[in-house]
Design an enzyme around this catalytic site. Structure first.
Site, PDB file in Angstrom:
ATOM      1  N   ARG A  46       2.972 -19.860 -17.559  1.00 42.31           N
ATOM      2  CA  ARG A  46       1.804 -20.562 -18.093  1.00 42.31           C
ATOM      3  C   ARG A  46       1.767 -22.106 -17.452  1.00 42.31           C
ATOM      4  NH1 ARG A  46       0.971 -22.701 -22.658  1.00 42.31           N
ATOM      5  NH2 ARG A  46       2.122 -21.054 -24.021  1.00 42.31           N
ATOM      6  N   TYR A  98     -25.201 -19.506 -10.850  1.00 45.77           N
ATOM      7  CA  TYR A  98     -24.787 -18.094 -11.212  1.00 45.77           C
ATOM      8  C   TYR A  98     -25.194 -17.727 -12.877  1.00 45.77           C
ATOM      9  CZ  TYR A  98     -21.017 -14.713 -11.656  1.00 45.77           C
ATOM     10  OH  TYR A  98     -20.415 -13.520 -11.881  1.00 45.77           O
ATOM     11  N   ASP A 170     -19.942 -26.185  -7.323  1.00 43.36           N
ATOM     12  CA  ASP A 170     -19.642 -24.799  -7.240  1.00 43.36           C
ATOM     13  C   ASP A 170     -20.003 -24.549  -5.812  1.00 43.36           C
ATOM     14  OD1 ASP A 170     -19.360 -21.964  -6.968  1.00 43.36           O
ATOM     15  OD2 ASP A 170     -20.058 -21.898  -8.999  1.00 43.36           O
ATOM     16  N   LYS A 195     -14.652 -13.723  -4.645  1.00 44.63           N
ATOM     17  CA  LYS A 195     -15.647 -13.699  -3.675  1.00 44.63           C
ATOM     18  C   LYS A 195     -15.089 -14.008  -2.148  1.00 44.63           C
ATOM     19  CE  LYS A 195     -18.033 -13.513  -7.179  1.00 44.63           C
ATOM     20  NZ  LYS A 195     -18.593 -14.250  -7.879  1.00 44.63           N
TER      21      LYS A 195
HETATM   22  C1  PLP Z   1     -18.776 -15.065  -9.268  1.00 49.19           C
HETATM   23  C2  PLP Z   1     -19.112 -16.544  -9.436  1.00 49.19           C
HETATM   24  C3  PLP Z   1     -18.804 -17.175 -10.466  1.00 49.19           C
HETATM   25  C4  PLP Z   1     -17.843 -16.797 -11.341  1.00 49.19           C
HETATM   26  O1  PLP Z   1     -16.682 -16.208 -10.971  1.00 49.19           O
HETATM   27  P1  PLP Z   1     -15.770 -14.982 -11.246  1.00 49.19           P
HETATM   28  O2  PLP Z   1     -14.561 -15.166 -10.521  1.00 49.19           O
HETATM   29  O3  PLP Z   1     -16.500 -13.819 -11.415  1.00 49.19           O
HETATM   30  O4  PLP Z   1     -15.476 -15.561 -12.884  1.00 49.19           O
HETATM   31  C5  PLP Z   1     -19.237 -18.737 -10.490  1.00 49.19           C
HETATM   32  N1  PLP Z   1     -19.770 -19.097  -9.420  1.00 49.19           N
HETATM   33  C6  PLP Z   1     -20.358 -18.390  -8.642  1.00 49.19           C
HETATM   34  C7  PLP Z   1     -21.425 -19.109  -7.525  1.00 49.19           C
HETATM   35  C8  PLP Z   1     -20.097 -17.081  -8.440  1.00 49.19           C
HETATM   36  O5  PLP Z   1     -20.646 -16.406  -7.143  1.00 49.19           O
END
Ligand code: PLP
Length: 380
Positions: A46, A98, A170, A195
């Site tokens: 962890r 998102y 982000d 992604k």
């Molecule tokens: C998918 C996504 C998230 C969240 O990510 P997870 O891995 O699904 O928890 C946050 N911000 C953006 C822009 C995303 O495309």
């Protein structure tokens, strides 16, 4: 080292015991101490794990950051960054974020006396006007999901500096191949590694990257305290995916441009949003601050919900799926899929119309992608 070399090599050295060119998967919970107070740098997974550490160093090097901290998902990464805040603090956030992020802010964090103002961050004056005495952070997504709005990074860094607040970005849609917000003065970059970074739909993961030692220490503390950590196996799978990031992004962008141009010329489509098209409202900012435009496109169909459903149910190659950024082309209808939790009134106010379709252009042959869209659009 240049970016393409860092992507393949940074943080990765042959395993000293066997010479394995890939890092071992240290699938273990705990590490045995030699004696009290003497470990080999690890005690409990962890807190830290050797496979995860390689991934953290690789991701930091790719972003041009000093420090990287990995989490079990993109959402866990966003949540961990928000834990830098305290009750009473206020955040100015891009309005087209998102869906999971707005759900988290409005329905979870709002219960902990944090408050959020959602503004169109492609309008720097609107961001400036939303700052309050208790504002502690700007939370920016660029390009946004699903409207592909682009925010001027330099302007955001200036607002953050003037007000002595944190700038968190982000950058999932852009990836470090096309945008590096830290170079513009951002304090924190977050990616959903689910992604483009992992790229093959193989895991759920996220990371927080920063040049600030104090933020890094706080993130490490939150990581080990809350424990939203990725498994060593998942870290290894991200490392494997990352090795071709630059090659994949080049193809995503090349095919993305072809699909965007095809859609823009189609008579059943009212509007195409792609930062690489000159018709995009922030095309000039995107071209100036990004090295490419990715493979994310959204477009507006004539005929609303029923047209949206027809195209969703008619595509054969494009996968009807909520995710994005992987090698397979994926298509989604925000009104009935990703943004179904956003109240209808808010959806309309934000421009998430019933005919809006989002496509994540994959790395298949672009002619096959275009042919699939063509046959589906013919049925609308
Ligand atoms: C998918 C996504 C998230 C969240 O990510 P997870 O891995 O699904 O928890 C946050 N911000 C953006 C822009 C995303 O495309």
């Amino acid at each position: 080292m240049k970016l393409d070399t860092r992507i393949v090599r940074a943080g990765i050295t042959p395993d000293p015991t066997t010479g394995s060119i890939l890092p071992p998967i240290y699938e273990t919970a705990t590490f045995v101490l030699e004696k009290v107070g003497k470990d080999k740098g690890f005690d409990y997974t962890r807190s830290s794990n050797p496979t995860r550490q390689v991934l953290e160093e690789n991701l930091a090097a790719i972003e041009g950051a000093q420090y990287g901290v990995c989490f079990a998902s993109g959402m866990a990464s966003v949540d961990s960054v928000m834990k830098l805040l305290s009750a009473g603090d206020h955040v100015v956030c891009s309005d087209d974020v998102y869906g999971g992020v707005s759900r988290h802010f409005n329905r979870v964090l709002a219960r902990y006396q944090l408050s959020f103002s959602f503004v169109d961050s492609s309008d720097a004056a609107a961001v400036r006007a939303a700052i309050k005495p208790e504002t502690r952070m700007l939370w920016i997504e660029t390009p946004t999901n699903p409207l592909l709005k682009v925010t001027d990074m330099e302007a955001m860094a200036e607002i953050a500096r003037e007000n002595d607040i944190l700038l968190g970005v982000d950058s999932t849609f852009a990836t470090p191949v096309f945008l590096r917000p830290l170079e513009f003065g951002a304090d924190i970059v977050v990616h959903s590694t689910t992604k483009y970074l992992s790229g093959h739909n193989q895991i759920i993961g996220g990371c927080v990257l920063t040049n600030r030692e104090d933020i890094f220490q706080e993130m490490k503390f939150i990581q080990k305290t809350i424990g939203a950590v990725p498994s060593p196996m998942d870290c290894w799978l991200v490392l494997l995916g990352l090795k071709t990031l630059h090659l994949r992004m080049a193809r995503h962008e090349e095919s993305g441009m072809k699909v965007a141009q095809y859609l823009e010329a189609h008579d059943k489509i009212v509007k195409v949003r792609y930062p690489g098209l000159p018709s995009h409202p922030q095309h000039n900012i995107a071209a100036a601050q990004m090295d490419g435009f990715s493979g994310m496109i959204s477009f507006e169909l004539k005929g609303g919900i029923s047209a949206g459903k027809t195209i969703m149910n008619s595509v054969k190659l494009c996968a009807l799926a909520e995710s994005l950024g992987a090698v397979e082309t994926m298509i989604t209808h925000p009104a009935t899929m990703t943004h179904v939790d956003v109240p209808e009134e808010e959806r309309r106010a934000r421009g998430l119309t019933d005919g809006l379709v989002r496509i994540s252009v994959g790395i298949e042959d672009s002619e096959d992608i275009l042919n699939d869209l063509d046959q589906a659009l013919a049925l609308v």
